[in-house]
Design an enzyme around this catalytic site. Sequence first.
Site, PDB file in Angstrom:
ATOM      1  CD  GLU A 169      37.895  33.960  24.449  1.00 15.81           C
ATOM      2  OE1 GLU A 169      38.661  33.010  24.260  1.00 15.81           O
ATOM      3  OE2 GLU A 169      36.924  33.920  25.231  1.00 15.81           O
TER       4      GLU A 169
ATOM      5  CD  GLU B  39      26.035  42.335  45.357  1.00 19.70           C
ATOM      6  OE1 GLU B  39      25.803  42.842  46.474  1.00 19.70           O
ATOM      7  OE2 GLU B  39      25.144  42.125  44.520  1.00 19.70           O
TER       8      GLU B  39
END
EC number: 4.2.1.126
Length: 302
Positions: free
Chosen positions: A116, A85
Amino acid sequence: MELELSKLTTEIRNQYSMNLDQMSTLEVLKTINNEDKKIAEAVEQVLPEVAIAIEATYQSLKNGGRLFYVGAGTSGRVGIIDASECPPTFMTDPDMVQTVMAGGTGAFFQAVEGSEDNEAQGEQDLKGRKFTKNDVVIGITASGRTPYPIGALKYANDLGAYTISLTCNENSTISTFADCGIEVLVGPEVLTGSTRMKAATAHKMILNMISTTTMVKLGKVYENLMVDVHASNYKLKERAKKNMMEVTHITYEKAEAALEKTSYQVKPAIVMIEAGVDLQKANQAIEESNGYVREAIASLVQ
């Protein structure tokens, strides 16, 4: 390892949702809502640490550095949401704020199991982005023990870059590798261990704070308006006009005319109107004021 994990606050069973499977729909919603109310209070407790992180980030970006969010699973996805954004909201280069996610960008849509757990890959993925000592990295992990972001922070430390950890457990492992450790203690999840809930919400709130406040400090906001917005569609062009009208008190038609002269760049349009100068002088004043609209106007009307 399992016993170690079970001691984490984010893995403890929530006493208020022990009968979750027997609750009515409304009871489930009220339980979730009551727990969500605790998030903002938990974030409030770590604002001093967030402020430290922001100051370091601001100094880095002001001097040409970049901000990296590093995480796996939901933590990586929260980073992507915030980073993506920044270009439309603040007209930043897409490289200025970016996310490095375990399993690659495809993991945003579908989990890549086991990614991960690879600490070395966290380092390699930062190297792949040409991370330097001038950049800042935020390792995001609700548990505070995820190897992938820990590997990234270790590598950043080796380079001498500024490192920040963001977790939801006290005295977490990742904090020991960070210059600034942010441990926002939201407590046990309604659904045990589901850190996409309170933990992720807290992390999104904090990343929003870090990116937004840093951009304010970089001069990308005037008053409380987006003046570096990338007006690339109808909605954003209309917002640009509205912002012009709010600041300068001119008509819709005059705002539109001014923005057309600046190719819908709001900053120079505001300076042109407020200081009564042409586009060239407005741009020059903005450049000399390091992008700060208020200072640019003041330099022209003094």
